[in-house]
Each structure stands twice: as structure tokens, then as C-alpha cells.
Design an enzyme around this catalytic site. Structure first.
Site, PDB file in Angstrom:
ATOM      1  N   TYR A   1      25.193  17.680 -30.079  1.00 53.94           N
ATOM      2  CA  TYR A   1      23.954  18.262 -29.571  1.00 53.94           C
ATOM      3  C   TYR A   1      24.084  19.786 -29.499  1.00 53.94           C
ATOM      4  O   TYR A   1      25.110  20.329 -29.113  1.00 53.94           O
ATOM      5  CB  TYR A   1      23.608  17.713 -28.197  1.00 53.94           C
ATOM      6  CG  TYR A   1      23.150  16.261 -28.200  1.00 53.94           C
ATOM      7  CD1 TYR A   1      22.938  15.567 -29.394  1.00 53.94           C
ATOM      8  CD2 TYR A   1      22.932  15.588 -27.010  1.00 53.94           C
ATOM      9  CE1 TYR A   1      22.527  14.250 -29.389  1.00 53.94           C
ATOM     10  CE2 TYR A   1      22.520  14.265 -26.990  1.00 53.94           C
ATOM     11  CZ  TYR A   1      22.319  13.597 -28.183  1.00 53.94           C
ATOM     12  OH  TYR A   1      21.915  12.288 -28.171  1.00 53.94           O
TER      13      TYR A   1
ATOM     14  N   SER B   1      14.776   7.196 -26.936  1.00 53.89           N
ATOM     15  CA  SER B   1      13.409   7.406 -27.407  1.00 53.89           C
ATOM     16  C   SER B   1      12.442   6.390 -26.796  1.00 53.89           C
ATOM     17  O   SER B   1      11.724   5.688 -27.506  1.00 53.89           O
ATOM     18  CB  SER B   1      13.334   7.339 -28.940  1.00 53.89           C
ATOM     19  OG  SER B   1      12.108   7.855 -29.409  1.00 53.89           O
TER      20      SER B   1
ATOM     21  N   GLY C   1       7.146  10.584 -28.344  1.00 51.54           N
ATOM     22  CA  GLY C   1       5.903  11.045 -27.740  1.00 51.54           C
ATOM     23  C   GLY C   1       4.690  10.227 -28.115  1.00 51.54           C
ATOM     24  O   GLY C   1       3.605  10.416 -27.540  1.00 51.54           O
ATOM     25  N   LEU C   2       4.821   9.295 -29.066  1.00 48.34           N
ATOM     26  CA  LEU C   2       3.662   8.517 -29.506  1.00 48.34           C
ATOM     27  C   LEU C   2       3.160   7.556 -28.433  1.00 48.34           C
ATOM     28  O   LEU C   2       2.014   7.103 -28.490  1.00 48.34           O
ATOM     29  CB  LEU C   2       4.007   7.731 -30.778  1.00 48.34           C
ATOM     30  CG  LEU C   2       4.300   8.575 -32.021  1.00 48.34           C
ATOM     31  CD1 LEU C   2       4.569   7.685 -33.227  1.00 48.34           C
ATOM     32  CD2 LEU C   2       3.137   9.529 -32.324  1.00 48.34           C
ATOM     33  N   LEU C   3       4.019   7.249 -27.449  1.00 52.30           N
ATOM     34  CA  LEU C   3       3.601   6.383 -26.350  1.00 52.30           C
ATOM     35  C   LEU C   3       3.300   7.189 -25.093  1.00 52.30           C
ATOM     36  O   LEU C   3       3.151   6.619 -24.009  1.00 52.30           O
ATOM     37  CB  LEU C   3       4.702   5.346 -26.053  1.00 52.30           C
ATOM     38  CG  LEU C   3       4.970   4.344 -27.173  1.00 52.30           C
ATOM     39  CD1 LEU C   3       6.230   3.532 -26.889  1.00 52.30           C
ATOM     40  CD2 LEU C   3       3.772   3.412 -27.358  1.00 52.30           C
ATOM     41  N   GLY C   4       3.183   8.484 -25.257  1.00 50.98           N
ATOM     42  CA  GLY C   4       2.942   9.366 -24.113  1.00 50.98           C
ATOM     43  C   GLY C   4       1.538   9.921 -24.052  1.00 50.98           C
ATOM     44  O   GLY C   4       1.318  10.994 -23.486  1.00 50.98           O
TER      45      GLY C   4
END
Length: 323
Positions: free
Chosen positions: A53, A211, A216-219
């Protein structure tokens, strides 16, 4: 904050795990330190990172940010269950990646130096290494455990049969083996229900979903799109178009339930048997507080049934596809 044990171990961890992947690339060090301090204030004691990271030329930077935070004292290290990972290449020279005994030895020492600590609580293999025998991997991990450099070992992105092979080899060596598996798992991606989750439960591994909002698609992505706050791009845009109808139905259900979509997605994961702690990776303090809200969301049987209708899951293999 709610707490649970990590798999079959006696280790107590918070039901939310603080992911640190954004620290460095997207979140400045001072802000990252404030997020970690706030996480402790909220009762989150489980932090996840990885040696790669920071990415690119800055690989290792995220561990350094955490190490600098530990060095401030005040019980920061003592109150944190720190998990990091190895596997990815940290350089261009041979043996600077993967799971050879040589790289395991070098990688743990490098992570300890960056984290400014004398031990790692959960040392995770970021990916399976098909070229290294389990006897070699476990021998190296046994040495690190005996030296006190690591306490528990975990896996990430393993298939169900990888978990089985790892555990049976560890059992033959009278070694504890894996204590957790970190997998992609959320309402949109439920493939782990086929074999990974059953294997983890059988061998007593805690599942740590990464994830949880599927990038972010479920946010609440459609609402944000309408408000001009955010538009998906790249692979996220392709996934959004493929699942636009499902996501629209999901956001409508969240509104009906009176909760933010992201809160529902996290609450759903927290309701799943075998899940220890979803990894939340905030860039800002507001995002951390938003994730913490999910602990106050209770989904009743009707809500869970409707979520399964929108995002069908899997039964355990082979019944999912055969008799």
C-alpha cells in the site's frame, strides 16, 4: 462498538475493520492519523494494511504512516490489532515478492521496521502462491511465530480448496495455520458463498470482506449521479450499467427502510454468518463516521429476503448448480 472473536481464536476484534489503503495515495498523513485516532474513539481496534500500500514508487508508505502514528504513544499500538500482508513485489529483483521462505523472512522484517513495532498481530498472505509448497510456507511462518514477530496467520483471495490444503498441511505439522480469510464479498459479488465461506466456516476461519460497497456502487451511486456529485468511470461504470436495474431497486429499498444505501450494505454483511468484520477504507473522517452508522442498522427477515431477491446469492457448492 460490537466485538467478536477472530474465527476460532480467542483474539477479540471490532465488528468493523479499518482499512488503510487510502492512507498516502489519497489521504495525507495528518488526516490519516486523525482517522485512526477517531477509530479508537469509536471502539475500532482492528486495522488492516499491506506492505504494497502506497503503490508504485511509494510502496510501503501506508505502513510508514501507521508506524508514525504508533510512535506517538498514548496506547495507540497496544490498543490496536494490526494486520498487514505480503505477496506483491516490493522491488524488481528476484525474491522480493510472493511466498518463498526467503521473502517471508525479509518482508516481515521490512514491515516491522515501517510499522515501528516488534510484532504483527495478523500476518496475511495477500494471494495464494502456487509455486511455493505449503511445507515451506508453514515452516517460515512457524519460525516467525516462535521468534514472536507474528502471532496469527491469515490468507486473502484464496479459493476454498486453497484453504483446505493450507489447513490440512498445517494440521500435519501441529500448527494453528490460518485464522482468517480476507475476500471480496458484498451484495453485488457473492461468489464466496459457493466454496470459500463454507471452507472458512469448516476450518474455523473468520471471514474479513473487502470492498463491502463494491467500489462505491452500493453507496448510493445513482443518487449521487443524479445530484452531480459523482459519476462512475472505467470498470465501475461498466459494472453500473450491467447492474443499473438492481442498484436502482436497492437504493429504493434503502430509502424505504429509512437508511443510507451504504449503511444497508454493511449491515447486510454484518448479518452474514461467518463474517467477522467488513473492511471499511475511509478517505475522510465523514466516511468513517458513515461506516460506523451501520452498526445501528438492524435488517429484519423481510428486508433480508428482499435484498436476496434483488441480489441473488449462492447455495453451497455443488447444490448451487447440481443436485
Amino acid at each position: 462498538m460490537e466485538f467478536t472473536h477472530l474465527g476460532r481464536t480467542g483474539l477479540t476484534v471490532s465488528r468493523l475493520c479499518l482499512g488503510t489503503m487510502n492512507f498516502g495515495p489519497h489521504t495525507e498523513e495528518a488526516d490519516a492519523h486523525r482517522i485512526m485516532d477517531t477509530a479508537h474513539e469509536l471502539g475500532i481496534n482492528f486495522f488492516d494494511t499491506a506492505n504494497v500500500y502506497g503503490w508504485g514508487e511509494n510502496k510501503g508508505r501506508t505502513e510508514e504512516i501507521i508506524g508514525n502514528w504508533f510512535a506517538q504513544g498514548g496506547g495507540r499500538r497496544e490498543r490496536t490489532v494490526i494486520a498487514t500482508k505480503l505477496y506483491g513485489d516490493m522491488g524488481e529483483w528476484p525474491n522480493e515478492g510472493r511466498l518463498s521462505a526467503l521473502n517471508i523472512r525479509r518482508a516481515v522484517d521490512a514491515s516491522l521496521k515501517r510499522l515501528r513495532t516488534d510484532h504483527i498481530d495478523l500476518y496475511q498472505m495477500h494471494h495464494v502462491d502456487r509455486a511455493t509448497p505449503w511445507e515451506e510456507i508453514w515452516q517460515a511462518m512457524e519460525v516467525l511465530t516462535a521468534q514472536g514477530k507474528i502471532i496469527y496467520v491469515g490468507s486473502s483471495n484464496f479459493a476454498g480448496w486453497h484453504i483446505a490444503r493450507a489447513q490440512e498441511t498445517a494440521r500435519a505439522r501441529n500448527f494453528l495455520g490460518l485464522t482468517s480469510e480476507q475476500s471480496l464479498y458484498n451484495l453485488l459479488e457473492r461468489s464466496v458463498e459457493l466454496e470459500v465461506l463454507p471452507a472458512a466456516q469448516h476450518y474455523g476461519l473468520g471471514l474479513i470482506p473487502w470492498s463491502p460497497l463494491h467500489g462505491g456502487l452500493l453507496g448510493g451511486v445513482l443518487r449521487k449521479e443524479r445530484e452531480g456529485v459523482r459519476r462512475a468511470s472505467g470498470r465501475s461504470a461498466e459494472t453500473l450499467e450491467k447492474h443499473r436495474g438492481q442498484i436502482a431497486a436497492y437504493e429504493d429499498l434503502a430509502a424505504e427502510l429509512g437508511h443510507e444505501p451504504g449503511d444497508v450494505a454493511l449491515a447486510w454483511l454484518l448479518s452474514r454468518e461467518g463474517v467477522t468484520a467488513p473492511i471499511v477504507g475511509p478517505r475522510t473522517l465523514d466516511q468513517l463516521h458513515a461506516a460506523n452508522r451501520a452498526l445501528d442498522v438492524t435488517l429484519d427477515a423481510k428486508a433480508l429476503e428482499r435484498l436476496d431477491e434483488i441480489f441473488p446469492g449462492h447455495r453451497t457448492a455443488p447444490e448451487d448448480y447440481a443436485w
